[in-house]
Design an enzyme around this catalytic site. Structure first.
Site, mmCIF file in Angstrom:
data_model
loop_
_atom_site.group_PDB
_atom_site.id
_atom_site.type_symbol
_atom_site.label_atom_id
_atom_site.label_comp_id
_atom_site.label_asym_id
_atom_site.label_seq_id
_atom_site.Cartn_x
_atom_site.Cartn_y
_atom_site.Cartn_z
ATOM 1 N N CYS A 20 7.988 -49.274 -1.429
ATOM 2 C CA CYS A 20 9.480 -49.763 0.140
ATOM 3 C C CYS A 20 10.363 -49.750 -0.006
ATOM 4 O O CYS A 20 11.551 -49.497 0.339
ATOM 5 C CB CYS A 20 9.009 -50.327 0.893
ATOM 6 S SG CYS A 20 7.229 -50.861 1.555
ATOM 7 N N LYS A 23 13.058 -47.283 1.067
ATOM 8 C CA LYS A 23 13.831 -46.985 1.773
ATOM 9 C C LYS A 23 15.029 -46.672 2.338
ATOM 10 O O LYS A 23 15.978 -47.201 1.245
ATOM 11 C CB LYS A 23 13.523 -48.446 3.037
ATOM 12 C CG LYS A 23 12.030 -48.645 3.532
ATOM 13 C CD LYS A 23 11.925 -49.923 4.603
ATOM 14 C CE LYS A 23 11.222 -50.233 4.982
ATOM 15 N NZ LYS A 23 10.631 -51.375 6.239
ATOM 16 N N ASP A 53 11.796 -53.930 15.309
ATOM 17 C CA ASP A 53 10.709 -54.659 15.314
ATOM 18 C C ASP A 53 9.065 -53.420 14.475
ATOM 19 O O ASP A 53 10.244 -52.404 14.155
ATOM 20 C CB ASP A 53 10.143 -54.591 16.343
ATOM 21 C CG ASP A 53 9.217 -55.940 16.443
ATOM 22 O OD1 ASP A 53 8.732 -56.096 15.501
ATOM 23 O OD2 ASP A 53 10.095 -56.237 17.856
ATOM 24 N N ASP A 71 3.756 -45.379 7.748
ATOM 25 C CA ASP A 71 4.639 -46.081 7.043
ATOM 26 C C ASP A 71 3.997 -45.014 6.074
ATOM 27 O O ASP A 71 3.209 -44.904 6.077
ATOM 28 C CB ASP A 71 4.737 -47.688 6.332
ATOM 29 C CG ASP A 71 5.530 -47.900 5.877
ATOM 30 O OD1 ASP A 71 6.406 -47.615 5.284
ATOM 31 O OD2 ASP A 71 5.639 -49.438 6.661
ATOM 32 N N ASP A 94 1.865 -53.293 9.835
ATOM 33 C CA ASP A 94 2.708 -53.573 10.852
ATOM 34 C C ASP A 94 2.294 -53.862 12.042
ATOM 35 O O ASP A 94 2.399 -54.338 13.118
ATOM 36 C CB ASP A 94 3.498 -52.394 11.061
ATOM 37 C CG ASP A 94 4.628 -52.252 10.183
ATOM 38 O OD1 ASP A 94 4.701 -52.931 10.073
ATOM 39 O OD2 ASP A 94 5.101 -50.688 9.665
ATOM 40 N N GLY A 142 -4.676 -36.907 10.553
ATOM 41 C CA GLY A 142 -3.581 -37.352 9.535
ATOM 42 C C GLY A 142 -3.575 -35.564 9.543
ATOM 43 O O GLY A 142 -3.893 -34.545 9.852
ATOM 44 N N HIS A 143 -2.809 -35.276 8.246
ATOM 45 C CA HIS A 143 -1.653 -34.520 8.116
ATOM 46 C C HIS A 143 -1.248 -33.625 6.616
ATOM 47 O O HIS A 143 -1.011 -34.850 5.593
ATOM 48 C CB HIS A 143 -0.533 -33.520 9.082
ATOM 49 C CG HIS A 143 0.428 -32.418 8.573
ATOM 50 N ND1 HIS A 143 0.244 -31.415 9.382
ATOM 51 C CD2 HIS A 143 1.481 -32.304 7.787
ATOM 52 C CE1 HIS A 143 0.095 -30.537 9.261
ATOM 53 N NE2 HIS A 143 1.247 -30.933 8.585
ATOM 54 N N THR A 144 -1.322 -32.615 6.072
ATOM 55 C CA THR A 144 -0.936 -32.938 4.322
ATOM 56 C C THR A 144 0.015 -31.842 4.171
ATOM 57 O O THR A 144 -0.017 -30.535 5.006
ATOM 58 C CB THR A 144 -2.841 -32.519 3.409
ATOM 59 O OG1 THR A 144 -2.978 -30.882 4.346
ATOM 60 C CG2 THR A 144 -3.623 -33.283 3.867
#
Length: 351
Positions: A20, A23, A53, A71, A94, A142-144
Site C-alpha cells: 500500500c 498509493k 470510504d 485493491d 475493505d 479476473g483479468h491478466t
C-alpha cells in the site's frame, strides 16, 4: 521466507514501491478525483466516493446490499506465495471494514512474463487463492495483462444488511477508537527491501498482513459501533483524518497507547522509513497537531503506510469492552483503545 528462483530478480526489486506504499498521496488523489463528483448518483448507492470510504455499497433490497471494492499493488515481499496472500488479504479487508461478509473475488494480475517464471507467477496466484479460501470465498474470474512491474490484487465483493453498513463517517463525540492490528508494516517492508529485516521480524510482518479482518461483520452488528475503516496506505494519521473529516469531529490520539509491531520503532530509528510516509505527511500534516518534542521517528510511524492493516473502530464508550472482546474472540490480541472523539472540525490531535 523462501528465496527467489536463482535466475530471477527479487520481486521487490521489480517494484518502485511495495504494497500500500504504492498509493498515490492523499493530496494528489483528491485533485485527480475532483471531476468524478459530478457523475450522477443513483438512490440505491448507499456509499460512494464522498468520504473516501473503503468500498462502494449498493442496496439490492431491504435486507441486502452489495459491497464492492478493488485493491492491487506491487510486491512488498520477495516470496511469491506470501505476496499473493498479503495482496488478497488486503483487498478483502475493505469488505470487512464496511461490516460485510465476503462472497466472491475476481483476480487482477499484471506480470512481467519475460522476467518472472510461470512457476513464480503461479505461486503468487496460489497465495491469493489461499487467502480467499481462508475467507470462504471463490475466485470467480479476473483479468491478466503483461506488465513491466508485477501487480496483483482482487476485486472483492460482499453482502451486508443495509442497517449494519459501517462507514468511515459516523464517529460521535464521546466515542472511543479501537485499533485492531499493530503498526509498522511500512517500516518493516523498507528494511526487507534493504535486506535488513531478520527472520523473526519477517514472521511478525507476515502474521499481521495475512490475518483477515474477520471481526468486521460482528462489530457492525454491535449497536454501539458508529464508524469503521481499515488502516492502509495513508497511515494511521491519514485514515483517522478521513474519519474525523467525514464525522465532523476532532479525534484525539494517545500515541503511547498505539500498538507497534515488535522491532518497528527500532527499525524506524535506524532510518528504515518509506518514501510514502513522507508523502503522506506532506499531504495532510497541516491538519495534525503534534505535542512539543514529538520525535521524528514517531511522526514517521504515525504516517507509515500499512499494508493489510487493522480495523479502526469508533464506538460508544460503554461498548468498548464488547468491541475488544470481539477482537479477542477472532484472535486479535493486540487490539487497543487508542483515541477518543470530541466536538471539532475534522482534525487529529496527538497527545
Amino acid at each position: 521466507m523462501n528465496a527467489p528462483i536463482a535466475s530471477e530478480p527479487r520481486l521487490t526489486s521489480l517494484s518502485h514501491g511495495g504494497g500500500c506504499g504504492c498509493k498515490i498521496a492523499p493530496g494528489v488523489l483528491t485533485g485527480l478525483l475532483r471531476g468524478t463528483a459530478m457523475l450522477p448518483v443513483p438512490e440505491a448507492l448507499l456509499v460512494g466516493i464522498e468520504t473516501s470510504d473503503d468500498a462502494a455499497v449498493y442496496r439490492l433490497n431491504d435486507d441486502q446490499a452489495l459491497v464492492a471494492t478493488t485493491d492491487f499493488f506491487m510486491p512488498i515481499v520477495d516470496d511469491p506465495l506470501d505476496f499473493g496472500r498479503i495482496a488478497a488479504t488486503n483487498a478483502i479487508s475493505d469488505v470487512y471494514a464496511m461490516g460485510a461478509t465476503p462472497i466472491m473475488a475476481l483476480s487482477l494480475v499484471g506480470m512481467p512474463i519475460n522476467t518472472l517464471s510461470s512457476d513464480t507467477i503461479a505461486r503468487i496466484l496460489e497465495g491469493g487463492a489461499m487467502a480467499c479460501r481462508d475467507a470462504g470465498i471463490p475466485i470467480a474470474g479476473g483479468h491478466t495483462i503483461d506488465s513491466v512491474e508485477a501487480i496483483y490484487g482482487l476485486v472483492a465483493m460482499g453482502l451486508v444488511d443495509p442497517a449494519h453498513v459501517k462507514r468511515n463517517a459516523g464517529a460521535r463525540p464521546g466515542d472511543l477508537l479501537i485499533l485492531g492490528k499493530p503498526l509498522g508494516v511500512g517500516v518493516m517492508s523498507a528494511a526487507l527491501k534493504k535486506e535488513a529485516l531478520d527472520a523473526e521480524g519477517y514472521a511478525q510482518m507476515i502474521a499481521a498482513t495475512t490475518r483477515l479482518n474477520t471481526p468486521g461483520p460482528d462489530l457492525a452488528r454491535l449497536p454501539g459501533v458508529h464508524a469503521m475503516t481499515d488502516v492502509t496506505g495513508f497511515g494511521l494519521a491519514g485514515h483517522m483524518l478521513e474519519m474525523a473529516r467525514g464525522s465532523n469531529c476532532e479525534l484525539r490520539l494517545n500515541w503511547k497507547a498505539v500498538p507497534l509491531l515488535p522491532g518497528a520503532r527500532a527499525l524506524a530509528s535506524s532510518g528504515f522509513v518509506t518514501g510514502a510516509s513522507g508523502r503522506n505527511w506532506a499531504s495532510y500534516g497541516e491538519d495534525v497537531s503534534l505535542p512539543d518534542g514529538f520525535a521524528d521517528v514517531d511522526r514517521a510511524l504515525l504516517s507509515d503506510p500499512q499494508t493489510s492493516g487493522g480495523l479502526l473502530v469508533s464506538c460508544a464508550a460503554q461498548s468498548a469492552d464488547s468491541v475488544l472482546a470481539i477482537f479477542r474472540d477472532h484472535g486479535f490480541a493486540d487490539a487497543a483503545v487508542i483515541a477518543e472523539a470530541h466536538e471539532g472540525a475534522g482534525r487529529l490531535t496527538v497527545t
